[in-house]
Design an enzyme around this catalytic site. Structure first.
Site, short mmCIF file in Angstrom:
data_model
loop_
_atom_site.label_atom_id
_atom_site.label_comp_id
_atom_site.label_asym_id
_atom_site.label_seq_id
_atom_site.Cartn_x
_atom_site.Cartn_y
_atom_site.Cartn_z
N ALA A 59 -66.39 -11.45 24.67
CA ALA A 59 -66.14 -12.65 23.58
C ALA A 59 -64.89 -13.04 23.70
O ALA A 59 -63.81 -12.16 24.41
CB ALA A 59 -66.57 -12.14 22.08
N LYS A 60 -64.53 -13.99 23.16
CA LYS A 60 -63.05 -14.75 23.04
C LYS A 60 -61.99 -13.89 22.66
O LYS A 60 -60.88 -13.61 23.20
CB LYS A 60 -62.99 -15.93 22.32
CG LYS A 60 -63.99 -17.10 22.57
CD LYS A 60 -63.58 -17.98 23.77
CE LYS A 60 -64.77 -18.61 24.31
NZ LYS A 60 -65.71 -18.93 23.59
#
Ligand code: GLU
Length: 319
Positions: free
Chosen positions: A252-253
Site C-alpha cells: 500500500a502507499k
C-alpha cells in the site's frame, strides 16, 4: 468456447487472435509497484498470445481527481501500449442498466432494504456460503416491500441467485469452486455494482482473458456465473500473486516509496523499476518489449513478491 490455446507462446510474434486482455485500474490514487506489476503481467499475457490489450478506468467508485491520467501516464512510461480508446465505466451506465433489466425480466432480482450493519449482524443463511448475504429481503411480500419504500430506505437490487457456488478454471490456480450469493447488482445509491459492471464491460470489450491480482479470485465464481446468466462468454482467468510488504500485507502507499514517481524521486530510472518487476517475475529484461521476448508463463513464481521498498531498486538484486 474459447479459441485461445491455454499455452501462451513465449514470443512477441504470436499470431493475432480475436480476443483481448485488459487492465482495469480504479482511479483512487497513483499505481504502486504491485499494480504496475499486475498491469505488466496482463499486457504480457495478452501480447504473448496475440491478443489486443485494452484499458478500462473503473471509475464508478473512489475517484481521485487526476489519478486516472497519472495512472495511464505511468503505464505508458513502463512501456505498455493499448488498443483503442480507454473505456470509462462512468460512460457506460445504459449498458449496466440493460443487463439489470434482463435479469429482472427473468425474475432474477429483488430489492434489498438492509443496511450494511443489519447484514453484518444477521447470521449467514444455514446452507449458504460463509459471509454470504443471508437473504433477509429475498422473501419480502409486495406489501412489505411497499412499506420499506415508503419508509424512505434506499433499496439495493440483488441477484436472486439460483445456486450457491460455481466452478471456474484459472490458468495459475487450476479449478476453483467458490461462492455465488445474492450479490448486489445496483447499490442503494443507484450506482451499478462492481461485480455486474466488470462482467458487462469485459464482454462488450471482447475481453476473453482476465489477468488480475489473486485477491480477486474469490469474487470470480460470482462474476463467471453472472456472465452465464446474461448469456455472455466466460473469459480465461489468470489470477497472479500480489506484491506484499515485509509484514505480509498487500502493498500500500503507506509502505514507503512504492509509486513510479516515488522511485524516480529516489534516483531509480524507469528501466530500474521495470527490471525490478521483471526480476521479481524471474526474468531479466529492462523494458517491457525485452520482457515480452523472454516471457514464459510456466516460469512465473507461484508465491507473492515481498518488497522492502526503502532502498534503490537497482541495488535490489535478489531473485
Ligand atoms: N478495478 C478493480 C481494481 O482495481 C479491478 C477489476 C478487475 O481487474 O476485474 O481492483
Amino acid at each position: 468456447m474459447s479459441i485461445v490455446p491455454d499455452t501462451a507462446a513465449p514470443n512477441s510474434a504470436a499470431p493475432r487472435l480475436g480476443g483481448a486482455g485488459r487492465y482495469a485500474p480504479s482511479p483512487s490514487g497513483d499505481l504502486h509497484l504491485g499494480n504496475l506489476r499486475t498491469a505488466l503481467l496482463a499486457w504480457l499475457f495478452a501480447r504473448s498470445t496475440g491478443r489486443r490489450f485494452a484499458l478500462r478506468v473503473d471509475d464508478l467508485d473512489r475517484v481521485r481527481p487526476g489519478a486516472a491520467k497519472r495512472q495511464l501516464d505511468d503505464l505508458a512510461r513502463i512501456g505498455l501500449d493499448w488498443d483503442g480508446p480507454v473505456v470509462r465505466q462512468s460512460d457506460r451506465m445504459p449498458h449496466y442498466q440493460a443487463a439489470i433489466d434482463r435479469l429482472t425480466e427473468a425474475g432474477l432480482t429483488y430489492e434489498c432494504f438492509c443496511t450494511r450493519r443489519e447484514i453484518q449482524q444477521a447470521a449467514t443463511a444455514p446452507h449458504g456460503p460463509m459471509g454470504a448475504y443471508p437473504g433477509t429481503c429475498r422473501g419480502l411480500s409486495a406489501g412489505e416491500r411497499d412499506r420499506c419504500r415508503v419508509s424512505g430506505r434506499p433499496a439495493a437490487l440483488r441477484l436472486r441467485a439460483p445456486r450457491t457456488d460455481f466452478e471456474i478454471t484459472d490458468r495459475l490456480h487450476g479449478r476453483y469452486r467458490g461462492p455465488v450469493d445474492d450479490v448486489v447488482l445496483r447499490r442503494g445509491d443507484g450506482v451499478p455494482a462492481y461485480n455486474l459492471a466488470v462482467v458487462v464491460d469485459d464482454a462488450d470489450m471482447g475481453v476473453d482473458q482476465v489477468v488480475r491480482g489473486d485477491d480477486l479470485l474469490s469474487s470470480t465464481p460470482r462474476q463467471a456465473y453472472l456472465a452465464t446468466l446474461l448469456g455472455l462468454p466466460v473469459p480465461q482467468y489468470v489470477h497472479v500473486p500480489l506484491v506484499l510488504n515485509r509484514t505480509g500485507q498487500r502493498l500500500a502507499k503507506r509502505d514507503g516509496a512504492v509509486t513510479l514517481a516515488d522511485r524516480l524521486a529516489l534516483g531509480d530510472s524507469v528501466g530500474d523499476v521495470v527490471a525490478a518487476l521483471a526480476r521479481s517475475l524471474g526474468f531479466d529484461g529492462r523494458t517491457a518489449a525485452e520482457l515480452l521476448d523472454e516471457f514464459d508463463p510456466a516460469r512465473l513464481p507461484h508465491g507473492p513478491w515481498v518488497l522492502e521498498p526503502d532502498g534503490l531498486l537497482q541495488l535490489d538484486r535478489c531473485p
